[in-house]
Design a protein around this motif. Structure first.
Motif, short mmCIF file in Angstrom:
data_model
loop_
_atom_site.label_atom_id
_atom_site.label_comp_id
_atom_site.label_asym_id
_atom_site.label_seq_id
_atom_site.Cartn_x
_atom_site.Cartn_y
_atom_site.Cartn_z
N GLU A 6 0.55 -1.25 -0.13
CA GLU A 6 -0.16 -0.11 0.02
C GLU A 6 0.81 1.10 0.19
O GLU A 6 1.63 1.86 0.53
N PHE A 7 0.99 1.92 -1.13
CA PHE A 7 1.19 3.39 -0.85
C PHE A 7 0.32 4.32 -0.16
O PHE A 7 -0.38 4.20 -0.26
N GLY A 8 1.28 5.20 0.29
CA GLY A 8 0.96 6.55 1.06
C GLY A 8 0.17 7.75 0.45
O GLY A 8 -0.01 7.64 -0.64
N GLN A 9 -0.81 8.02 1.01
CA GLN A 9 -1.74 9.47 -0.04
C GLN A 9 -0.67 10.25 0.02
O GLN A 9 0.45 10.68 1.42
N VAL A 10 -1.22 11.95 -0.62
CA VAL A 10 -0.01 13.11 -0.97
C VAL A 10 -0.90 13.52 -0.82
O VAL A 10 -2.32 13.72 -0.75
N LEU A 11 -1.10 14.52 0.12
CA LEU A 11 -1.92 16.16 -0.31
C LEU A 11 -1.04 17.52 -1.50
O LEU A 11 -0.15 16.97 -1.19
N LEU A 12 -2.49 17.63 -2.46
CA LEU A 12 -2.44 18.56 -2.95
C LEU A 12 -2.54 20.14 -2.17
O LEU A 12 -3.20 20.14 -2.08
N GLU A 13 -1.35 21.43 -2.36
CA GLU A 13 -1.92 22.66 -1.07
C GLU A 13 -1.65 23.98 -2.43
O GLU A 13 -0.22 23.51 -2.48
N LEU A 14 -2.37 24.56 -1.65
CA LEU A 14 -2.11 26.13 -1.60
C LEU A 14 -1.76 26.05 -0.39
O LEU A 14 -2.12 26.63 0.74
N SER A 15 -0.02 27.12 -0.23
CA SER A 15 0.12 27.78 0.90
C SER A 15 0.17 29.14 0.69
O SER A 15 -0.11 29.86 0.53
N LYS A 16 -0.33 29.60 2.22
CA LYS A 16 -0.87 31.16 2.36
C LYS A 16 0.97 31.45 2.32
O LYS A 16 0.83 32.65 1.99
N GLU A 17 1.75 30.61 3.71
CA GLU A 17 3.35 31.40 2.91
C GLU A 17 3.37 31.64 1.51
O GLU A 17 4.12 32.55 1.21
#
Length: 86
Positions: A6-17
Motif C-alpha cells: 500500500e502506498f501512502g497518500q499525498v496532499l496537493l496544497e495552496l500555501s498561505k506562505e
C-alpha cells in the motif's frame, strides 16, 4: 501468496506562505502523508519549481491534476491574494 504494497497518500496544497510571499507566482505544493514537502509546481505551466525527492510518477500525477483542476486552483489562488492583501 502475494502481497500488495500500500502506498501512502499525498496532499496537493495552496500555501498561505506562498501566496503572501509571491502572490504573482501561483504554485501548488505536493506533500506526502508524513507531512514532508516533496515538490512545488507552477500552476500556470505545470513545471516543477522545486524538487525535494520527486519520483517520475509524482510529477505525472501532479501535472495531470493541474491539467484537470488548474483553473479552479488559479481562481482560489486569486481569491486568497485578494483576502490576504485586504
Amino acid at each position: 501468496m502475494s502481497y500488495m504494497k500500500e502506498f501512502g497518500q499525498v496532499l496537493l496544497e495552496l500555501s498561505k506562505e506562498d501566496i503572501r510571499n509571491h502572490p504573482e507566482k501561483p504554485v501548488l505544493r505536493l506533500i506526502d502523508d508524513d507531512g514532508e514537502l516533496l515538490g512545488i509546481f507552477d500552476l500556470r505551466t505545470s513545471e516543477v519549481v522545486r524538487d525535494f525527492n520527486l519520483a517520475d510518477y509524482d510529477i505525472q500525477f501532479v501535472q495531470k491534476e493541474i491539467a484537470r483542476n488548474g483553473e479552479n486552483w488559479l481562481e482560489t489562488w486569486d481569491d486568497y491574494v485578494g483576502f490576504l492583501s485586504a
